[in-house]
Design a protein around this motif. Structure first.
Motif, mmCIF file in Angstrom:
data_model
loop_
_atom_site.group_PDB
_atom_site.id
_atom_site.type_symbol
_atom_site.label_atom_id
_atom_site.label_comp_id
_atom_site.label_asym_id
_atom_site.label_seq_id
_atom_site.Cartn_x
_atom_site.Cartn_y
_atom_site.Cartn_z
ATOM 1 N N PHE A 254 0.762 -1.263 -0.059
ATOM 2 C CA PHE A 254 0.005 -0.063 0.018
ATOM 3 C C PHE A 254 0.840 1.140 -0.037
ATOM 4 O O PHE A 254 0.328 2.372 -0.490
ATOM 5 C CB PHE A 254 -1.177 -0.160 1.225
ATOM 6 N N LYS B 145 0.013 3.968 -2.362
ATOM 7 C CA LYS B 145 -0.610 5.481 -2.157
ATOM 8 C C LYS B 145 0.288 6.464 -3.079
ATOM 9 O O LYS B 145 -0.485 7.551 -3.329
ATOM 10 C CB LYS B 145 -0.047 5.731 -0.661
ATOM 11 N N TYR C 48 -9.558 -4.856 5.648
ATOM 12 C CA TYR C 48 -8.243 -4.383 6.342
ATOM 13 C C TYR C 48 -8.630 -3.757 7.816
ATOM 14 O O TYR C 48 -8.766 -2.526 7.993
ATOM 15 C CB TYR C 48 -7.668 -3.062 5.307
ATOM 16 N N LEU D 210 -4.049 0.709 7.390
ATOM 17 C CA LEU D 210 -4.194 1.609 6.418
ATOM 18 C C LEU D 210 -4.065 2.985 6.740
ATOM 19 O O LEU D 210 -3.751 4.239 6.219
ATOM 20 C CB LEU D 210 -5.079 1.340 5.446
ATOM 21 N N TYR E 151 -9.529 5.693 5.358
ATOM 22 C CA TYR E 151 -10.223 4.317 5.584
ATOM 23 C C TYR E 151 -11.642 4.168 5.863
ATOM 24 O O TYR E 151 -11.875 4.820 6.982
ATOM 25 C CB TYR E 151 -9.397 3.366 6.276
#
Ligand code: UDX
Length: 438
Positions: A400, A404, A419, A424, A431
């Motif tokens: 991630f 990103k 997740y 995250l 999120y």
């Protein structure tokens, strides 16, 4: 034992392969010539872990064959399973045209005692109708001077899940058989002898109801969890902890309490509809199941509303879909929640990209205007947000940090709470899960 399976779809093919692997000689029948041709070349038309290897092994041992001829299969087999499709009609009724046609054709070709077993999910009393259809067709034969043959009808619903179908068939929680004679019971006990599990023996109507009741109950659990997720969001509770807390109670159990974007697939939506219709016809209004169905529809709409709320203007926003299959480990797109969600966002003007490890080829046939990407990283480049629609294991291993950097905005909508540990957010993502109290 010589066994025929009429209908080589998910249930028929898996059952045929598994029954041959426990020692029977199985002939799988399908009226789709192209499919039978491919099966004979050991090409499996569906993605199901472990199926191809097992099928090839059984074909090599000459215990598994494929044909388009019900006649050939009926003459050879003593036990004939009917595993053809029972799709929904517009009013929710199960369409039993294929079942009736197969019953007629079996009757036309019966040369000795046969046990005809319905494996397709059918409304209660279908067994009786199959029996009547066969009797009527046999009568015609006798009038033409043909010799008498005996038969039994039985019900043996299948509970296998896509993605773990072989394991489910070989190690089931139970085998249910609905019979009307000792002969039928003994034959089915013989068929399943190598499978060590509990056997529930009952009459045909009860066996048919067991299947509809089981699927409807599981759908009810899911809708209950989804309704809870709505409350959790409103009062600041976490649906995962609520499900965990409830699930330790053995009377409740943790399974099928995962809130998300709703159930899909070839069974739950169709079977809930059919059970509602069956109840209606029998004079009982099963309002609980109507709510189960409504909650499932609402859950998809709530997810779209969440995305609209957080992304503000949807028009021209690029949204990447992680997964489109109705659940992981399958390439099946039937009634996948992803279809409705993506369509609703497209209606608002969103540009949708998608990645699915197995279902892309099927999804392309039904999803218009979606750009399917070869991997997650290509898909995420330039996206305004990602939405996780299927919890494939592969999605737990995404880098991630890398993703990103390539996204226009680091926003993720997690439709399956994959997740859930907030990792995250630590990486700087905005999120949003389902029922996590935000
Ligand atoms: C189901 C039944 O489980 C099986 O016994 C029957 O024979 C056929 O129908 P299947 O359709 O393969 O099997 O899928 P299943 O694993 O039961 O999941 C059905 C749907 O419910 C999926 O869309 C899944 O994502 C969803 N689901 C499941 C949830 O949303 N939450 C859960 O907790 C469990």
């Amino acid at each position: 034992m010589n066994i025929a399976i009429v209908g080589s779809g998910y249930v028929g093919l898996v059952s045929g392969v598994c029954l041959s692997s426990i020692g029977h000689h199985v002939m799988c029948v399908d009226n789709d010539r192209e499919k039978v041709k491919k099966l004979r070349q050991a090409q499996v038309p569906i993605y199901e872990p472990g199926l191809e290897e097992l099928m090839v092994g059984m074909m090599k041992k000459k215990r598994l064959m494929f044909t388009t001829s019900i006649k050939e299969a009926t003459k050879k087999a003593k036990v004939i399973f009917i595993a053809v499709g029972t799709p929904s009609k517009a009013n929710g009724d199960a369409d039993l045209t294929y079942v009736e046609n197969v019953a007629r054709e079996i009757a036309a070709n019966m040369n000795s005692y046969k046990l005809i077993v319905e494996k397709s999910t059918v409304p209660a009393a279908t067994g009786q109708r199959i029996k009547r259809t066969i009797q009527m067709n046999l009568l015609k034969k006798y009038q033409q001077g043909k010799g008498k043959v005996d038969f039994d009808v039985a019900s043996n619903p299948e509970f296998l899940r896509e993605g773990s179908a072989i394991e489910d068939f070989m190690k089931p929680d139970r085998v249910v058989i609905g019979v009307e004679s000792k002969m039928a019971e003994d034959l089915l006990r013989e068929v399943y002898k190598p499978i060590k599990t509990k056997m529930v023996v009952t009459n045909i109507n009860s066996a048919e109801i067991i299947k509809h009741a089981s699927n409807s109950f599981l759908a009810t659990k899911i809708s209950f969890a989804n309704a809870l997720s709505q409350i959790c969001d409103r009062v600041g509770a976490d649906v995962l902890k609520v499900a965990e807390g409830m699930g330790f109670d053995k009377r409740i159990g943790r399974s099928f309490l995962n809130a998300g974007i709703g159930y899909g697939g070839s069974c739950f939506p169709k079977d809930v509809d059919a059970f509602i219709r069956l109840s209606e016809k029998s004079g009982y209004d099963f309002t609980l199941l109507k709510d189960v169905r409504q909650i499932n529809e609402d859950q998809k709409k709530a997810f779209v509303r969440l995305i609209e709320d957080k992304l503000w203007i949807i028009k021209d926003k690029i949204i990447g879909a992680l997964g489109v299959a109705f659940k992981p480990d399958t390439d099946d797109m039937r009634n996948a929640p992803a279809t409705d969600i993506i369509q609703a966002l497209q209606c608002e003007g969103a540009k949708i990209r998608a990645y699915d490890p197995e279902a892309a080829h099927n999804a392309k046939k039904i999803m218009k205007g979606v750009t399917f990407c070869k991997d997650i990283y290509t898909m995420a480049k330039g996206c305004d947000s990602l939405m996780l629609l299927t919890e494939w294991d592969e999605f737990t291993k995404i880098d991630f940090k890398k993703i990103k950097q390539s996204m226009r905005q680091a926003v993720i909508f997690d439709g399956r709470n994959l997740y859930h540990n907030r990792g995250l957010e630590k990486l700087g993502f905005e999120y949003y899960g389902i029922g996590r109290g935000v």
